[in-house]
Design a protein around this motif. Structure first.
Motif, PDB file in Angstrom:
ATOM      1  N   ASP A 238      56.658  -6.031   4.246  1.00  0.00           N
ATOM      2  CA  ASP A 238      56.566  -5.387   5.551  1.00  0.00           C
ATOM      3  C   ASP A 238      55.091  -5.248   5.964  1.00  0.00           C
ATOM      4  N   GLY A 240      53.934  -4.193   8.698  1.00  0.00           N
ATOM      5  CA  GLY A 240      53.700  -2.938   9.415  1.00  0.00           C
ATOM      6  C   GLY A 240      53.424  -1.785   8.462  1.00  0.00           C
ATOM      7  N   TYR A 241      54.204  -1.720   7.399  1.00  0.00           N
ATOM      8  CA  TYR A 241      53.980  -0.660   6.421  1.00  0.00           C
ATOM      9  C   TYR A 241      52.610  -0.841   5.750  1.00  0.00           C
ATOM     10  N   ALA A 243      50.052  -2.070   7.158  1.00  0.00           N
ATOM     11  CA  ALA A 243      49.073  -1.608   8.148  1.00  0.00           C
ATOM     12  C   ALA A 243      48.940  -0.083   8.101  1.00  0.00           C
ATOM     13  N   ALA A 244      50.071   0.601   7.939  1.00  0.00           N
ATOM     14  CA  ALA A 244      50.029   2.060   7.844  1.00  0.00           C
ATOM     15  C   ALA A 244      49.208   2.499   6.630  1.00  0.00           C
ATOM     16  N   LYS A 245      49.369   1.761   5.528  1.00  0.00           N
ATOM     17  CA  LYS A 245      48.583   2.060   4.321  1.00  0.00           C
ATOM     18  C   LYS A 245      47.078   1.911   4.594  1.00  0.00           C
ATOM     19  N   MET A 247      45.611   2.150   7.503  1.00  0.00           N
ATOM     20  CA  MET A 247      45.217   3.216   8.430  1.00  0.00           C
ATOM     21  C   MET A 247      44.982   4.530   7.685  1.00  0.00           C
ATOM     22  N   ASN A 248      45.891   4.841   6.774  1.00  0.00           N
ATOM     23  CA  ASN A 248      45.714   6.054   5.970  1.00  0.00           C
ATOM     24  C   ASN A 248      44.438   5.986   5.138  1.00  0.00           C
ATOM     25  N   HIS A 251      41.290   6.468   7.245  1.00  0.00           N
ATOM     26  CA  HIS A 251      41.146   7.870   7.646  1.00  0.00           C
ATOM     27  C   HIS A 251      40.665   8.728   6.472  1.00  0.00           C
ATOM     28  N   ASP A 252      41.295   8.571   5.318  1.00  0.00           N
ATOM     29  CA  ASP A 252      40.950   9.425   4.185  1.00  0.00           C
ATOM     30  C   ASP A 252      39.544   9.126   3.664  1.00  0.00           C
ATOM     31  N   THR A 264      37.858   4.751  12.152  1.00  0.00           N
ATOM     32  CA  THR A 264      38.880   4.734  13.203  1.00  0.00           C
ATOM     33  C   THR A 264      39.652   3.420  13.178  1.00  0.00           C
ATOM     34  N   VAL A 265      40.969   3.513  13.284  1.00  0.00           N
ATOM     35  CA  VAL A 265      41.768   2.340  13.624  1.00  0.00           C
ATOM     36  C   VAL A 265      42.189   2.550  15.071  1.00  0.00           C
ATOM     37  N   ILE A 268      45.975  -1.860  17.321  1.00  0.00           N
ATOM     38  CA  ILE A 268      46.961  -2.441  16.397  1.00  0.00           C
ATOM     39  C   ILE A 268      47.927  -3.293  17.192  1.00  0.00           C
ATOM     40  N   THR A 285      42.266  -3.128  13.913  1.00  0.00           N
ATOM     41  CA  THR A 285      40.811  -3.102  13.825  1.00  0.00           C
ATOM     42  C   THR A 285      40.370  -1.853  13.075  1.00  0.00           C
ATOM     43  N   VAL A 286      39.273  -1.992  12.365  1.00  0.00           N
ATOM     44  CA  VAL A 286      38.681  -0.863  11.645  1.00  0.00           C
ATOM     45  C   VAL A 286      37.250  -0.689  12.138  1.00  0.00           C
TER      46      VAL A 286
END
Lengths: 412, 412
Positions: A238, A240-241, A243-245, A247-248, A251-252, A264-265, A268, A285-286
């Motif tokens: 996946d 998309g999943y 990508a979520a990883k 993004m997290n 951020h962290d 920042t992302v 998307i 993008t990062v």
């Protein structure tokens, strides 16, 4: 020197007048570089400079320089102020324009007071700072300091398919002077903060001692598109999943180093981007920024490592491309000290800070001692019609600029 | 009964021929409901049914029924087979068409063998199963079982702005019969799995005992757009990061209940979607499915709770809308047992399973005892030109259908 006062009312009025030019058919302030709208803004600035009795020079990349030189100081290295008057799409009226018009106001104050300074003064409007229509951004100042060849820059193609060189000719701002024709003694840029820090701290003046390095990447994740209802969780790849990883993680990573990093992302895109299909591809993008190059390098490495583990754990392929990379810039300690002193002498609450955004000052810092002065941006909003700085803050900033610049120009 | 054999070669040939109709200008197989392309497919099915000596009925919503009735069994409740022949955009050739053409093949095998069954047989092609051009999906079977008023359905407006009723008239498939005019004794739908389970287990036949409930939500997160470089991590209200949190939660929720749940975020959109702007808005979809209604309810509640905590923790506002919600469907135990027995008697490796996708069978289950038979989908790929099932598997499935249906139709 303290008798010199910038004409705040005129500055505010001019900001509004300049901000009324270049409104597009949808009612948005949009003066993209080298458009007809940009020409309107340029013509107005040039008119005001000439009305003030200044000599206006245009260089080959379209930078405008309004110069105040007297027979006494002719030939001495000038003190330059400036910023840009091109805008993004649907812009506010302050970004860039404030620094240019405050520079003009400073010169007018000095000139009308009849004070003779040992150094000429210059108010510059650098071309294509925003980089919306032609890349790269900060192009005018970059070319001015020799960071990009002027011929190459003039070949830049706009998002609407036009050559920058031709567009500058068309609007009458293809000058004859070579960029870099004047080497300033010092450069001071006054700008709205475009961030929330001054307002949230209750400060009036930001003493900008450095500027963040910027690392922009595009990350493309390839997985496998499959039916969202029939593909068990264990058999998915996946994108998309994944990508979520990412993004997290971004951020962290930034949050863990929050005093000296932001992450920042901002954009998307999923393919096929359907509710019932597992994304086959995610592109994001990062944007990582830090005032410390070492921190930025560590963060880039950590992200690259994380990408490898995400790719291994989720069975996706991940690749990243660098879209932009600038190193942090340290401004001139001596000018930074002078800004702080000038603000304190006026009784303004001030704080030393880092510029999170890119500015022409970061280019000029390659050429001469440079620093920046910030004033608050309401709610940190910029690149938006809601961009706002109260008149009092605008006038305070211009007054600090006046005092720092006359101070710098008083020495030989 | 075991002497009866479906004509596998003809079935495969017909699938290819039907799959060659409705190719758009970009070379994509696209027979959206009630288009000219759909008419081509319908005309071919009707021609084959008539060539086989069957009587073809069209109802008001455009469902097609090819009926094999003899003087001996006239008036008895029929055993119905079927699926759909409309497709998505850029479809494969198997989804739906396989069940319709296998149904026709079963009737032809019975008819040409001269066997007299106590019940009539029907091969149905339900209208607008895919729901791409007109919503909702599975419309033809939904209307047929009385789940939606036929007048309301005929007023549905397509993505290209056309009324379904007019479009059916235009292509010659607005029938006179009221949907539901025949109440079957049983309904059996043969379909490709559209998922990877059978292939990954090395199975030939899926005995479908239930169908997942589906919960579709759109989640809209509102934060504040700010400059990615100048806004400290602590002062952000980042709608994009909140979206990543939701995506993680959905994935983990489904993974924790992986034997009876799947969860997917298939689509996402950021505003303004720029590399250097913190997203002010993120819109994403959540697709949750489970064969157990209780599990689906618990998951929906958990997601709603998580949304509240994300919204509190990140200072964003989050709202969710239900886009679709269906309850899980239990198929008829007796038919499921017969499918399993028929497959085992033929020596096919089979497994009981849940349908992850929606099918006309879930609607027909409201009207009569119903079950489904699955055959493997290579790599689980569907709704895609790479959709593929080997000929042997296609023929095996049709043979199981033949045996189950003749079995069901032998009883009175």
């Amino acid at each position: 020197m303290t008798a010199l006062i910038v004409d705040g009312e005129r500055l505010v009025r001019r900001l509004k007048e300049l901000g009324s030019l270049g409104v597009d058919k949808d009612g948005r302030l949009t003066r993209l570089a080298a458009t007809d709208a940009d020409k309107l803004g340029r013509d107005l600035f040039v008119r005001w400079a000439k009305e003030a009795g200044l000599v206006v020079f245009i260089d080959r990349i379209g930078n405008i320089f309004a110069v105040y030189e007297t027979s006494e100081n002719a030939g001495a290295a000038p003190v330059m102020m400036g910023s840009h008057i091109d805008t993004v799409i649907d812009a506010g009226i302050f970004d860039g324009c404030y620094g240019v018009l405050a520079g003009l106001g400073v010169i007018e104050a000095v000139k009308s007071a009849g004070i003779h300074l040992p150094r000429p003064l210059v108010a510059a409007a650098f071309a294509n700072e925003e980089g919306v229509r032609f890349t790269p951004d900060m192009m005018g100042s970059l070319v001015y300091v020799g960071g990009m060849d002027v011929e190459e820059a003039l070949q830049a193609v706009s998002i609407d398919g036009k050559l920058l060189g031709r567009e500058l000719e068309r609007i009458g701002y293809a000058g004859k002077l070579n960029p870099g024709f004047l080497t300033p003694e010092a450069y001071v840029e006054l700008h709205i903060e475009q961030g929330p820090i001054l307002e949230s701290l209750g400060m009036q003046i930001g003493v900008v001692e450095n500027l963040q390095g910027i690392s922009w990447q595009r990350i493309t994740i390839d997985g496998v598109a499959n039916h969202a209802g029939t593909t068990p969780m264990d058999l998915r790849r996946d994108a998309g999943y994944a990508a979520a990883k990412v993004m997290n993680f971004v951020h962290d990573l930034a949050l863990n180093h929050r005093t000296e990093m932001v992450g920042t992302v901002g954009s998307i895109h999923f393919e096929p981007n359907a509710i019932n299909v597992i994304p086959s591809r995610a592109t994001l993008t990062v944007d990582l920024r830090s005032p410390r190059e070492e921190r930025l390098l560590v963060a880039e490495t950590a992200l690259a490592d994380e990408i490898i583990s995400i790719s291994n754990a989720l069975g996706v392929t991940v690749r990243s491309e660098t879209l932009a990379r600038t190193q942090p810039v340290e401004f001139c300690d001596e000018i930074v000290d002078r800004i702080e002193r000038a603000a304190e002498l006026r009784g303004f609450k001030c704080v030393r800070m880092t510029s999170g955004a890119g500015h022409d000052a970061q280019m000029m810092a390659r050429l001469c001692p440079t620093a920046m002065i910030f004033v608050p941006s309401a709610r940190g909003i910029s690149h938006n019609p809601d961009e706002y700085t109260p008149d009092g803050d605008l006038i305070n900033g211009a007054q600090v600029l006046l005092e720092v610049v006359t101070d710098l120009a008083s020495e030989h």
